[in-house]
Scaffold this active site. Structure first.
Site, short mmCIF file in Angstrom:
data_model
loop_
_atom_site.label_atom_id
_atom_site.label_comp_id
_atom_site.label_asym_id
_atom_site.label_seq_id
_atom_site.Cartn_x
_atom_site.Cartn_y
_atom_site.Cartn_z
N ARG A 169 17.49 31.37 -16.93
CA ARG A 169 15.97 30.80 -17.02
C ARG A 169 14.84 31.85 -17.22
O ARG A 169 13.59 31.39 -17.15
CB ARG A 169 15.87 29.74 -15.98
CG ARG A 169 16.76 28.96 -15.52
CD ARG A 169 16.74 28.35 -14.11
NE ARG A 169 17.05 29.31 -13.11
CZ ARG A 169 17.18 29.20 -11.90
NH1 ARG A 169 16.53 28.06 -11.38
NH2 ARG A 169 17.62 30.09 -11.12
N HIS A 198 12.73 37.34 -10.15
CA HIS A 198 12.22 36.01 -10.04
C HIS A 198 12.61 35.33 -8.98
O HIS A 198 13.64 35.50 -8.25
CB HIS A 198 12.78 35.32 -11.35
CG HIS A 198 14.43 35.02 -11.23
ND1 HIS A 198 14.57 33.70 -10.77
CD2 HIS A 198 15.28 35.70 -11.56
CE1 HIS A 198 16.19 33.86 -10.71
NE2 HIS A 198 16.39 35.15 -11.42
#
Length: 211
Positions: free
Chosen positions: A47, A99
């Protein structure tokens, strides 16, 4: 799976056609070589695609990815990428991008054995140990998780600055800046953590190498 496989082959053809329509010389120019200004060290998470996040075209970003965007001083893969990026491509920036919601960082917060990755995320546990006073003072587990993602990025940027590859580049007068970012999966925005290095003067004396 066969349907997905066929789909990605077709997607490639469409991508080529679109590129050729906008610029007939695109692939001919791309084949001449690369001179990206940036090395991206990011997480292998599907992602977090480096080029898409920053709107970069092919040829603009040299990329290394692994579980939890780690800079491990014994990792020859990472060091080889770093050496080539700094000494051959002469990149001017290196970004370590973590992230929020990182599975590797989450796993490092627990005690469940996952497999061979246990040995990799031990480095993140070391980061936790270094910052445990701050982290353990955070009562909300999600907030603590997010903060560990951030301090992990900070430590990886510091580990980059400690490498002989980066310090030698600085000694030779090469303009090279290191940065730490965190990407928000739920927003798409990156946060600059404000951890930046541009010379070994930014390091504690014990880490400064004499060449």
């Amino acid at each position: 799976m066969p349907d997905f496989y066929q789909k990605i082959l077709e997607n490639n053809k469409k991508w080529v056609e679109n590129k050729m329509q906008s610029n007939p010389e695109f692939f001919k120019n791309l084949a001449k070589g690369q001179s990206p200004p940036l090395l991206w060290i990011g997480c292998a998470d599907s992602r977090v695609p480096a080029n898409e996040i920053i709107g970069a075209e092919p040829g603009e970003v040299f990329v290394h990815r692994n579980i939890a965007n780690m800079v491990v001083h014994t990792d020859m893969n990472m060091l080889s990428v770093l050496d080539y990026a700094v000494n051959a491509l002469k990149v001017q920036h290196v970004i370590v991008c973590g992230h929020y919601g990182c599975g590797g960082v989450k796993a490092a917060m627990g005690n469940t054995s996952i497999g061979i990755i246990d040995n990799w995320i031990r480095h993140i546990k070391d980061v936790f140990r270094l910052h445990q006073e701050e982290l353990l003072a955070i009562e909300n587990e999600d907030d603590r998780f997010n903060r560990l993602v951030e301090v992990n990025v900070q430590e990886q940027v510091l580990d980059l600055a400690k490498t002989s590859i980066v310090q030698n580049a600085w000694k030779n007068g090469q303009k090279l800046q290191l940065h730490g970012w965190v990407y928000g999966l739920n927003s798409g925005y990156v946060t600059d953590l404000g951890v930046n290095f541009s010379s070994n003067d930014d390091l504690d004396k014990v880490f400064q190498l004499d060449f």
